[in-house]
Design an enzyme around this catalytic site. Structure first.
Site, mmCIF file in Angstrom:
data_model
loop_
_atom_site.group_PDB
_atom_site.id
_atom_site.type_symbol
_atom_site.label_atom_id
_atom_site.label_comp_id
_atom_site.label_asym_id
_atom_site.label_seq_id
_atom_site.Cartn_x
_atom_site.Cartn_y
_atom_site.Cartn_z
ATOM 1 N N ARG A 29 5.881 -9.044 19.804
ATOM 2 C CA ARG A 29 5.896 -10.348 20.466
ATOM 3 C C ARG A 29 4.704 -11.131 19.943
ATOM 4 O O ARG A 29 3.744 -10.554 19.404
ATOM 5 C CB ARG A 29 5.824 -10.203 21.985
ATOM 6 C CG ARG A 29 4.573 -9.525 22.478
ATOM 7 C CD ARG A 29 4.527 -9.398 23.995
ATOM 8 N NE ARG A 29 3.365 -8.652 24.431
ATOM 9 C CZ ARG A 29 2.125 -9.140 24.493
ATOM 10 N NH1 ARG A 29 1.886 -10.375 24.151
ATOM 11 N NH2 ARG A 29 1.126 -8.382 24.891
ATOM 12 N N HIS A 40 24.139 0.995 11.627
ATOM 13 C CA HIS A 40 25.262 1.919 11.767
ATOM 14 C C HIS A 40 26.081 1.513 12.980
ATOM 15 O O HIS A 40 25.519 1.086 13.999
ATOM 16 C CB HIS A 40 24.751 3.355 11.915
ATOM 17 C CG HIS A 40 23.961 3.797 10.720
ATOM 18 N ND1 HIS A 40 24.553 4.247 9.573
ATOM 19 C CD2 HIS A 40 22.625 3.811 10.480
ATOM 20 C CE1 HIS A 40 23.631 4.539 8.686
ATOM 21 N NE2 HIS A 40 22.442 4.281 9.210
ATOM 22 N N ASN A 64 0.833 -1.191 0.000
ATOM 23 C CA ASN A 64 0.000 0.000 0.000
ATOM 24 C C ASN A 64 0.880 1.258 0.000
ATOM 25 O O ASN A 64 2.110 1.171 -0.069
ATOM 26 C CB ASN A 64 -0.946 -0.037 1.205
ATOM 27 C CG ASN A 64 -2.262 0.646 0.940
ATOM 28 O OD1 ASN A 64 -2.310 1.704 0.329
ATOM 29 N ND2 ASN A 64 -3.341 0.045 1.407
ATOM 30 N N THR A 122 11.733 -6.571 15.971
ATOM 31 C CA THR A 122 13.168 -6.500 16.250
ATOM 32 C C THR A 122 13.848 -7.855 16.191
ATOM 33 O O THR A 122 15.073 -7.927 16.239
ATOM 34 C CB THR A 122 13.402 -5.908 17.654
ATOM 35 O OG1 THR A 122 12.788 -6.766 18.618
ATOM 36 C CG2 THR A 122 12.826 -4.503 17.761
#
Length: 182
Positions: free
Chosen positions: A177, A112, A82, A162
């Protein structure tokens, strides 16, 4: 000796100011401009097919689409993204068949260095993102470097993913989670 592009794709520290990489990013920006200004869906589809590393035949990406290179993106059959997708592809982004992405989804492969001297010197690295088949990613979700999502995964709107998750789960939250098994 490896080129900066080879280092980048391998997830090693590389110099983002390398002239060849700068040239590739400039070419991608020209392709982004053409894509984002094209009103005809079929023409946009053809632009993407000639730009991405690989695609299925039935794909649809709404404008505004942003990426670093485009050539490191691989999407399967029946892919839909989208409005306002951001795919930062310093490493490969691989997406399976039947994937749907809501608006404002970000797939981010760059990293980084934590060391300030390396960061100030312009060094970067990355980690690939792999997304399985039949995945639905809700609006505003962010998938971070190195994440793999299995088949039949649903990512809730606004989630920040993550870490990797296996097949048949719903993930949501920040950090994401498992909130339900399918």
């Amino acid at each position: 000796m490896m080129t900066e592009r080879q280092k980048m794709l391998a997830g090693q520290l590389y110099d983002a100011a390398d002239p060849d990489l700068k040239s590739e990013r400039l070419a991608a920006r020209e392709k982004m401009a053409a894509f984002n200004n094209e009103l005809d869906r079929d023409k946009r589809k053809e632009l993407v097919k000639n730009w991405f590393g690989t695609t299925g035949d039935n794909i649809m990406i709404e404008p505004r689409f942003v990426c670093d290179y485009g050539s490191n993106i691989h999407v399967g059959e029946n892919f839909y993204a989208n409005f306002n997708s951001t795919f930062l592809d310093v490493c490969e982004i691989r997406i399976g068949d039947n994937a749907m992405l809501g608006p404002n989804v970000q797939l981010l492969t760059p990293l980084h260095p934590l060391d300030a001297k390396e960061r100030i010197a312009g060094l970067e690295y990355g980690a690939p993102i792999t997304i399985g088949h039949n995945v639905w990613i809700g609006g505003g979700a962010t998938i971070l470097p190195g994440v793999t999502l299995g088949d039949n995964v649903v990512v809730g709107a606004g989630a920040v993913v993550t870490k990797s998750f296996g097949d048949n789960v719903v993930v949501a939250g920040n950090p994401a989670r498992v909130i339900k098994e399918l």
